[in-house]
Design an enzyme around this catalytic site. Structure first.
Site, PDB file in Angstrom:
ATOM      1  N   TYR A  54       0.822  -1.219   0.000  1.00 17.40           N
ATOM      2  CA  TYR A  54       0.000   0.000   0.000  1.00 17.40           C
ATOM      3  C   TYR A  54       0.853   1.265   0.000  1.00 17.40           C
ATOM      4  CZ  TYR A  54      -3.627  -3.323   1.585  1.00 17.40           C
ATOM      5  OH  TYR A  54      -4.476  -4.397   1.729  1.00 17.40           O
ATOM      6  N   LYS A  83       1.635  -6.677   5.751  1.00 17.81           N
ATOM      7  CA  LYS A  83       1.689  -7.897   4.930  1.00 17.81           C
ATOM      8  C   LYS A  83       2.914  -7.867   4.027  1.00 17.81           C
ATOM      9  CE  LYS A  83      -3.311  -7.153   4.542  1.00 17.81           C
ATOM     10  NZ  LYS A  83      -3.536  -5.721   4.302  1.00 17.81           N
ATOM     11  N   HIS A 116       0.512 -11.938   1.926  1.00 16.47           N
ATOM     12  CA  HIS A 116      -0.549 -11.172   1.252  1.00 16.47           C
ATOM     13  C   HIS A 116      -1.366 -12.009   0.257  1.00 16.47           C
ATOM     14  CE1 HIS A 116      -1.457  -6.659   0.286  1.00 16.47           C
ATOM     15  NE2 HIS A 116      -2.541  -7.400   0.094  1.00 16.47           N
TER      16      HIS A 116
END
Ligand code: NAD
Length: 280
Positions: A54, A83, A116
């Site tokens: 992210y 993650k 992930h």
């Protein structure tokens, strides 16, 4: 049933994780993510879900530190998830990726660290690296994301530590009942990503009309349904009004009939990628 935002589930290793948290996928690094996380913690959220992918771990960490100071909270009152991204999967590379996440967050430890996606041929080595950092006490719990039953079976055949959590796409059009049953039997909590169907479910007539009965929005109906069916949930918003709205779900209870009606919306429909067929 949790009575407020701070209430937790007990994971299979005894660690407490809040039922409800803020997702920050696509929240921009810098001011946007910092303000979202600070708004959430001010509202009473205690759990934040980020990931290396992210690209906002630095902002999340900064916001957590500032929010602790501003709200008189200690680190143990907050729960931070991150993650390892697919390109870093494998044993050594995951060990390095974990250290990178920890240093970007600039925290002493991470609460929950996840694989992930189940990258073929790699996710078991990746998970072994998670077991190592877990045993070293750098992370309080470890788990997976986007694992189907067959991925979990394969992983559990060799794992020393049963994953605490499996974070998967889950919403009224993808209720994941089989996976939920399997995971529950194994002591693994399911956590719903895209609980609001990335916003697509919020105009659904049935959800809107159920909401009217309780004076609640479709978003609030879905998030309450998550908790009542036993799933941890992490809706995303960077808008303070919505952050507050999404968490205002502890003053009503969906009836058995309404839970059944929401379960009945299942279409096995994904808004995100298929864990058996992704190419990233
Ligand atoms: P979501 O279902 O939480 O929907 C978020 C979108 O809905 C927001 O962008 C916003 O536009 C809208 N929204 C939120 N609250 C609203 C409200 N009250 N009224 C109207 N609109 C509203 O989607 P998501 O961000 O994909 O999922 C939530 C979190 O799950 C992510 O931020 C991330 O942390 C996690 N996630 C994980 C994975 C994974 O592979 N593990 C994948 C996707 C998302």
């Amino acid at each position: 049933m949790p009575k407020n935002l701070q209430e937790t589930v007990k994971l299979n290793n005894g660690v407490n994780m809040p039922w409800f948290g803020l997702g920050v996928y696509k929240a921009q690094e810098g001011e946007e993510v910092i303000q979202a996380v600070k708004s959430a913690i001010r509202t009473g959220y205690r759990s934040i879900d980020t990931a290396a992918a992210y690209n906002n771990e630095e902002g999340v960490g900064q916001a957590v530190r500032e929010a602790m100071e501003e709200n008189g909270l200690t680190r143990d009152q907050l729960f931070i998830t991150s993650k390892v991204w697919n390109s870093n999967q494998g044993y050594e590379t995951t060990l390095q990726a974990f250290e990178t996440s920890l240093s970007k967050l600039n925290l002493d430890y991470i609460d929950l660290f996840l694989v992930h996606w189940p990258v073929k041929g790699k996710y078991k080595d990746t998970y072994r690296a998670l077991e190592k950092v877990y045993k070293e006490g750098k992370v309080r719990a470890i788990g997976v994301s986007n694992f189907q039953i067959h991925h979990l079976e394969d992983l559990l055949a060799d794992a020393e530590v049963v994953p605490a959590v499996n974070q998967v796409e889950l919403h009224p059009q993808l209720t994941q009942k089989e996976l939920l049953k399997y995971a529950t039997e194994k002591g693994i909590f399911l956590e719903a990503w895209s609980p609001l169907g990335q916003g697509n479910l919020l105009t659904n007539d049935i959800l809107v009309s159920i909401g009217k009965k309780y004076g609640k929005s479709a978003a609030q109906v879905i998030l309450r349904w998550d908790l009542q069916v036993g799933v941890i949930t992490i809706p995303k918003s960077v808008n303070e009004g919505r952050i507050i709205e999404n968490a205002d779900i502890f003053d009503f209870e969906l009836s058995t009939e309404d839970i059944a009606a929401i379960d009945g919306l299942n279409l096995n429909k994904r808004f995100g990628s298929d864990p058996d067929n992704f190419n990233f």
